[in-house]
Motif scaffolding. Structure first.
Motif, PDB file in Angstrom:
ATOM      1  N   UNK A 104     -25.468  22.142 -20.729  1.00 14.69           N
ATOM      2  CA  UNK A 104     -25.080  22.697 -19.428  1.00 14.69           C
ATOM      3  C   UNK A 104     -23.604  23.102 -19.451  1.00 14.69           C
ATOM      4  N   UNK A 105     -23.278  24.312 -19.001  1.00 16.27           N
ATOM      5  CA  UNK A 105     -21.870  24.738 -19.000  1.00 16.27           C
ATOM      6  C   UNK A 105     -21.039  24.090 -17.897  1.00 16.27           C
ATOM      7  N   UNK A 106     -21.725  23.525 -16.884  1.00 10.91           N
ATOM      8  CA  UNK A 106     -21.023  22.932 -15.741  1.00 10.91           C
ATOM      9  C   UNK A 106     -21.432  21.465 -15.591  1.00 10.91           C
ATOM     10  N   UNK A 107     -20.535  20.701 -14.999  1.00 10.68           N
ATOM     11  CA  UNK A 107     -20.829  19.312 -14.699  1.00 10.68           C
ATOM     12  C   UNK A 107     -20.188  18.912 -13.387  1.00 10.68           C
ATOM     13  N   UNK A 108     -20.908  18.129 -12.593  1.00  9.14           N
ATOM     14  CA  UNK A 108     -20.379  17.597 -11.335  1.00  9.14           C
ATOM     15  C   UNK A 108     -20.618  16.090 -11.366  1.00  9.14           C
ATOM     16  N   UNK A 109     -19.529  15.319 -11.373  1.00  8.65           N
ATOM     17  CA  UNK A 109     -19.637  13.884 -11.530  1.00  8.65           C
ATOM     18  C   UNK A 109     -19.022  13.155 -10.345  1.00  8.65           C
ATOM     19  N   UNK A 110     -19.833  12.341  -9.698  1.00  4.99           N
ATOM     20  CA  UNK A 110     -19.309  11.405  -8.715  1.00  4.99           C
ATOM     21  C   UNK A 110     -18.529  10.326  -9.458  1.00  4.99           C
ATOM     22  N   UNK A 111     -17.330   9.998  -8.952  1.00  4.37           N
ATOM     23  CA  UNK A 111     -16.478   9.031  -9.641  1.00  4.37           C
ATOM     24  C   UNK A 111     -16.016   7.961  -8.664  1.00  4.37           C
ATOM     25  N   UNK A 112     -16.202   6.701  -9.044  1.00  2.00           N
ATOM     26  CA  UNK A 112     -15.665   5.590  -8.272  1.00  2.00           C
ATOM     27  C   UNK A 112     -14.156   5.776  -8.097  1.00  2.00           C
ATOM     28  N   UNK A 113     -13.659   5.472  -6.893  1.00  2.00           N
ATOM     29  CA  UNK A 113     -12.251   5.708  -6.579  1.00  2.00           C
ATOM     30  C   UNK A 113     -11.313   5.044  -7.583  1.00  2.00           C
ATOM     31  N   UNK A 136     -12.937  -0.870   1.666  1.00  2.00           N
ATOM     32  CA  UNK A 136     -14.254  -0.962   1.046  1.00  2.00           C
ATOM     33  C   UNK A 136     -14.170  -1.928  -0.134  1.00  2.00           C
ATOM     34  N   UNK A 137     -14.998  -2.962  -0.152  1.00  2.00           N
ATOM     35  CA  UNK A 137     -15.058  -3.894  -1.275  1.00  2.00           C
ATOM     36  C   UNK A 137     -13.665  -4.396  -1.648  1.00  2.00           C
ATOM     37  N   UNK A 138     -12.993  -5.015  -0.694  1.00  2.00           N
ATOM     38  CA  UNK A 138     -11.616  -5.449  -0.908  1.00  2.00           C
ATOM     39  C   UNK A 138     -11.495  -6.448  -2.065  1.00  2.00           C
ATOM     40  N   UNK A 139     -12.551  -7.188  -2.346  1.00  2.00           N
ATOM     41  CA  UNK A 139     -12.484  -8.165  -3.430  1.00  2.00           C
ATOM     42  C   UNK A 139     -12.545  -7.503  -4.801  1.00  2.00           C
ATOM     43  N   UNK A 140     -12.903  -6.209  -4.843  1.00  2.00           N
ATOM     44  CA  UNK A 140     -12.991  -5.511  -6.121  1.00  2.00           C
ATOM     45  C   UNK A 140     -11.960  -4.401  -6.269  1.00  2.00           C
ATOM     46  N   UNK A 141     -11.792  -3.612  -5.223  1.00  2.00           N
ATOM     47  CA  UNK A 141     -10.990  -2.394  -5.340  1.00  2.00           C
ATOM     48  C   UNK A 141      -9.555  -2.542  -4.853  1.00  2.00           C
ATOM     49  N   UNK A 142      -9.203  -3.664  -4.204  1.00  2.00           N
ATOM     50  CA  UNK A 142      -7.852  -3.904  -3.693  1.00  2.00           C
ATOM     51  C   UNK A 142      -7.531  -2.958  -2.545  1.00  2.00           C
ATOM     52  N   UNK A 143      -6.272  -2.945  -2.153  1.00  2.00           N
ATOM     53  CA  UNK A 143      -5.855  -2.134  -1.015  1.00  2.00           C
ATOM     54  C   UNK A 143      -6.020  -0.644  -1.302  1.00  2.00           C
ATOM     55  N   UNK A 145      -4.261   1.747  -0.227  1.00  2.00           N
ATOM     56  CA  UNK A 145      -2.969   2.381  -0.511  1.00  2.00           C
ATOM     57  C   UNK A 145      -2.712   2.394  -2.017  1.00  2.00           C
ATOM     58  N   UNK A 146      -3.118   1.324  -2.706  1.00  2.00           N
ATOM     59  CA  UNK A 146      -2.943   1.275  -4.157  1.00  2.00           C
ATOM     60  C   UNK A 146      -3.822   2.305  -4.856  1.00  2.00           C
ATOM     61  N   UNK A 147      -5.038   2.523  -4.319  1.00  2.00           N
ATOM     62  CA  UNK A 147      -5.899   3.555  -4.892  1.00  2.00           C
ATOM     63  C   UNK A 147      -5.273   4.932  -4.731  1.00  2.00           C
ATOM     64  N   UNK A 148      -4.737   5.220  -3.540  1.00  2.00           N
ATOM     65  CA  UNK A 148      -4.081   6.511  -3.317  1.00  2.00           C
ATOM     66  C   UNK A 148      -2.900   6.677  -4.261  1.00  2.00           C
ATOM     67  N   UNK A 149      -2.181   5.597  -4.490  1.00  2.86           N
ATOM     68  CA  UNK A 149      -1.039   5.657  -5.411  1.00  2.86           C
ATOM     69  C   UNK A 149      -1.509   5.957  -6.835  1.00  2.86           C
ATOM     70  N   UNK A 150      -2.626   5.367  -7.255  1.00  2.47           N
ATOM     71  CA  UNK A 150      -3.177   5.659  -8.581  1.00  2.47           C
ATOM     72  C   UNK A 150      -3.586   7.122  -8.693  1.00  2.47           C
TER      73      UNK A 150
END
Length: 409
Positions: A104-113, A136-143, A145-150
């Motif tokens: 396939x020449x194209x790909x669309x992938x859902x990605x965990x934040x 969402x899932x604070x025990x796994x993904x943390x704050x 704001x940290x995800x946005x920073x990443x």
């Protein structure tokens, strides 16, 4: 398309075989196990499979599976598309998806934040779609704001074309370091996680759709695409009516994001919109299943923002079954239930089930919402009169219900 190295070919073939066996034996849909085996044989397999594809990465707290499906449907207008249709959104799922459609020449992938920076670095995707961030899932993904920073650090200096929701301040901050951003205004109904400026910590002033920090220069960018009721305005000011089978305001927002993404591939709205209108369910979401004269519509809600959107779709004239688990994929911490305003359910029959039904029952009791406890989904469904009922469940509870009906898609 260039030939994969021999080791990668073997890894991909073994992964596909494992995925097929998983489906044949009823152990799962094969969307993860194949990728895991492939990565054991060739740890660099994701990079090699992605090398010759034009990839879109879709990330958000809510709506990424649906938006991935909508983008994929539209891009089929241009050719074959590889995608992780069942929401396996970490590298093993990506390897499995790309292995299943190597040419396939194209790909669309859902990605965990949390995995977006890693997957972007590995695949070199040309387009990234960012829609929303909420607790969402604070025990796994943390704050968040940290995800946005990443996200912000991962996009800094990259030539990647980012399509981002400018109505979400955290998404805007995370996307604003990218070299090229297409801003899309699709709204932000859940605002409880973005009252403070992510740049300086000051308060955000909101007026109508606009927002700006009171203490620094951070403000809402001017959008190129705008969701306006049942229509989308493109960068040229043309209005395109959304004719979707998927219900609710959130799915109009998802469709607007999809239109902006596929436009970066040269696909115009007049060609994309008929494809979007063909999508009527997504990995079981919005599917109607039937048992003993009862028709149950399945809705997924994993966090406070998701429950707000599910309530928007649910029919207030119908009884409703709520099911909550707290397994690993859900997050073990159920404190988020207290952030959901369940009072909207007053006036309809409410049935509560799932492994953490007592947690939810306490929350409903405090909210003053009458309910009936059921030990299982089957018991809750059997308690309904013949006719329609809405079902809202979080992730693993949703998958368990879906499995009872043959993993309906």
């Amino acid at each position: 398309m260039s030939q994969l190295p021999l080791r990668a070919q073997v890894a991909s073939a073994l992964g596909r075989t494992a995925a097929t066996l998983s489906r044949m034996t009823g152990r799962g849909d094969g969307s993860v196990i194949g990728g895991r085996i492939g990565l054991v044989v060739e740890p660099d397999l994701l990079r090699q499979l992605a090398r010759d594809k034009r990839l879109v990465l879709v990330s958000a707290t809510n709506g990424k599976t649906t938006t991935t499906r909508l983008i994929t449907s539209a891009l089929h207008e241009l050719g074959e598309v590889a995608t992780n249709a069942f929401g396996a959104n970490m590298p093993a799922g990506h390897v499995s998806a790309l292995s299943q459609a190597k040419r396939a020449p194209y790909g669309v992938l859902e990605v965990d934040e949390k995995y977006l920076p890693e997957v972007l670095d590995t695949t070199g995707a040309s387009v990234v779609c960012l829609m929303n961030l909420s607790r969402d899932q604070m025990d796994r993904a943390a704050e968040i704001w940290l995800l946005a920073q990443k996200w912000r650090r991962a996009l800094d200096g990259r030539p990647t074309h980012v399509v981002a929701n400018c109505d979400d301040p955290l998404v805007t901050w995370g996307a604003s370091t990218a070299a090229q951003v297409t801003w899309v205004a699709v709204g932000q109904r859940w605002k409880e996680d973005s009252w403070s400026c992510p740049e300086c910590g000051g308060p955000l002033d909101r007026k109508d759709v606009d927002w700006a920090c009171r203490e620094c220069t951070f403000h809402r960018p001017e959008p190129q695409w705008v969701l306006d009721g049942d229509s989308v305005l493109d960068p040229h000011g043309r209005r395109w009516r959304l004719d979707l089978q998927l219900p609710g305001t959130a799915n109009k927002a998802n469709a607007a994001m999809a239109l902006a993404v596929v436009a970066s591939f040269g696909l115009s709205p007049d060609r994309a919109l008929p494809r979007l209108g063909e999508v009527k369910s997504v990995a079981g979401r919005y599917t109607m299943v039937e048992r003993d004269g009862r028709q149950a519509r399945l809705l997924l809600a994993k966090n406070p923002a998701g429950w707000l959107e599910a309530f928007d779709v649910a029919d207030p004239a119908l009884p409703i079954i709520l099911s909550v688990n707290a397994q690993g994929p859900d997050g073990r911490d159920t404190s988020w239930l207290w952030d959901v305003d369940y009072r909207v359910l007053n006036g309809r029959p409410v049935f509560v089930t799932g492994e953490r039904r007592l947690d939810l029952a306490l929350r409903l009791d405090v909210a003053g919402v009458p309910f009936t406890l059921a030990t299982s989904f089957s018991e809750a469904l059997a308690a309904q009169p013949p006719g329609r009922v809405d079902v809202i469940a979080n992730y693993t509870a949703f998958q368990q219900i879906r499995s009872e009906f043959g993993r309906a898609v």
